[in-house]
Design a protein around this motif. Structure first.
Motif, PDB file in Angstrom:
ATOM      1  N   VAL A  46      94.550  63.324 -17.938  1.00  0.00           N
ATOM      2  CA  VAL A  46      94.655  62.268 -17.107  1.00  0.00           C
ATOM      3  C   VAL A  46      95.634  62.239 -15.723  1.00  0.00           C
ATOM      4  O   VAL A  46      96.688  62.725 -16.071  1.00  0.00           O
ATOM      5  N   MET A  47      95.080  62.225 -14.565  1.00  0.00           N
ATOM      6  CA  MET A  47      95.808  62.140 -13.378  1.00  0.00           C
ATOM      7  C   MET A  47      96.301  61.119 -12.908  1.00  0.00           C
ATOM      8  O   MET A  47      97.454  61.011 -12.211  1.00  0.00           O
ATOM      9  N   MET A  48      95.909  59.889 -13.152  1.00  0.00           N
ATOM     10  CA  MET A  48      96.368  58.497 -12.498  1.00  0.00           C
ATOM     11  C   MET A  48      95.887  57.498 -13.372  1.00  0.00           C
ATOM     12  O   MET A  48      94.644  57.387 -13.992  1.00  0.00           O
ATOM     13  N   ILE A  49      96.893  56.827 -13.703  1.00  0.00           N
ATOM     14  CA  ILE A  49      96.425  55.340 -14.207  1.00  0.00           C
ATOM     15  C   ILE A  49      96.919  54.365 -13.461  1.00  0.00           C
ATOM     16  O   ILE A  49      97.938  54.088 -13.068  1.00  0.00           O
ATOM     17  N   PRO A  88     100.998  61.120 -16.264  1.00  0.00           N
ATOM     18  CA  PRO A  88     100.185  60.893 -14.958  1.00  0.00           C
ATOM     19  C   PRO A  88     100.778  59.871 -13.863  1.00  0.00           C
ATOM     20  O   PRO A  88     101.838  59.400 -14.216  1.00  0.00           O
ATOM     21  N   ALA A  89     100.212  60.235 -12.837  1.00  0.00           N
ATOM     22  CA  ALA A  89     100.740  59.277 -11.664  1.00  0.00           C
ATOM     23  C   ALA A  89     100.404  57.908 -12.257  1.00  0.00           C
ATOM     24  O   ALA A  89      99.326  57.685 -12.919  1.00  0.00           O
ATOM     25  N   ALA A  90     100.971  56.982 -11.903  1.00  0.00           N
ATOM     26  CA  ALA A  90     100.516  55.425 -12.200  1.00  0.00           C
ATOM     27  C   ALA A  90     100.901  54.445 -11.039  1.00  0.00           C
ATOM     28  O   ALA A  90     102.004  54.824 -10.301  1.00  0.00           O
ATOM     29  N   ARG A  91     100.387  53.431 -11.289  1.00  0.00           N
ATOM     30  CA  ARG A  91     100.343  52.272 -10.526  1.00  0.00           C
ATOM     31  C   ARG A  91     100.266  50.988 -11.052  1.00  0.00           C
ATOM     32  O   ARG A  91      99.281  50.822 -11.763  1.00  0.00           O
ATOM     33  N   THR A  92     101.040  50.096 -10.937  1.00  0.00           N
ATOM     34  CA  THR A  92     101.021  48.783 -11.615  1.00  0.00           C
ATOM     35  C   THR A  92     101.074  47.735 -10.444  1.00  0.00           C
ATOM     36  O   THR A  92     101.740  47.801  -9.455  1.00  0.00           O
ATOM     37  N   THR A  93     100.345  46.698 -10.698  1.00  0.00           N
ATOM     38  CA  THR A  93     100.076  45.629  -9.607  1.00  0.00           C
ATOM     39  C   THR A  93      99.896  44.351 -10.696  1.00  0.00           C
ATOM     40  O   THR A  93      99.282  44.286 -11.676  1.00  0.00           O
ATOM     41  N   VAL A  94      99.790  43.107  -9.639  1.00  0.00           N
ATOM     42  CA  VAL A  94      99.523  42.041 -10.422  1.00  0.00           C
ATOM     43  C   VAL A  94      98.257  41.485  -9.969  1.00  0.00           C
ATOM     44  O   VAL A  94      97.697  41.726  -8.770  1.00  0.00           O
ATOM     45  N   TYR A  95      97.200  41.079 -10.843  1.00  0.00           N
ATOM     46  CA  TYR A  95      95.754  40.680 -10.501  1.00  0.00           C
ATOM     47  C   TYR A  95      95.610  39.478 -11.252  1.00  0.00           C
ATOM     48  O   TYR A  95      95.929  39.484 -12.250  1.00  0.00           O
ATOM     49  N   VAL A  96      95.033  38.543 -10.567  1.00  0.00           N
ATOM     50  CA  VAL A  96      94.894  37.294 -11.281  1.00  0.00           C
ATOM     51  C   VAL A  96      93.283  37.192 -11.549  1.00  0.00           C
ATOM     52  O   VAL A  96      93.108  35.838 -12.389  1.00  0.00           O
TER      53      VAL A  96
END
Length: 134
Positions: free
Chosen positions: A78-81, A109-117
């Motif tokens: 895994v490269m990105m989550i 892995p690289a990761a990004r977290t965001t808020v999603y409604v």
């Protein structure tokens, strides 16, 4: 030319619309957004792993892993989550769970977290992943 293959592990229900739980083409595998549904039971509607972020996050990660496995990949590929939370108050707890879950990976892995409604009621987290095999 390499064919594109749809992936649906035995633990997952058929997608409810025109999408795949995962798609592999050559050495690239994209896992679609997974949520904290327990493994599928024939004839029953999907059930959420539990009401807590921990229960749902661990089940969501297990669901991502099932798609990776179905496509011949592991977490090491895994490269990105990308993590989507429904509440900003869950960032710290999710990071603790995430760090614990991936503590044995040599290169996370690289990761990004965001808020999603946009998740259905009761769901707190969604995770997708991109893997490159070989």
């Amino acid at each position: 030319m390499t064919e594109k293959t749809a992936l649906t592990p035995a633990t997952h229900t058929a997608p409810p619309a025109a999408f795949s739980h995962g798609v592999r083409k050559g050495n690239i595998l994209q896992v679609a957004g997974q949520v904290g549904f327990l493994p599928a039971v024939e004839g029953r509607a999907p059930a959420v792993a539990g009401p807590t972020l921990r229960e749902q996050t661990l089940q969501t990660l297990a669901n991502v892993e099932a798609v990776l496995t179905e496509g011949g990949a592991t977490w090491d590929d895994v490269m990105m989550i990308r993590v989507y939370l429904t509440d900003t108050a869950h960032f710290a707890e999710m990071n603790e769970i995430y760090d614990e879950y991936f503590r044995d990976l040599t290169v996370p892995p690289a990761a990004r977290t965001t808020v999603y409604v946009g998740l259905p009621a009761g769901l707190l987290i969604e995770i997708d992943a991109l893997a490159v095999l070989g």
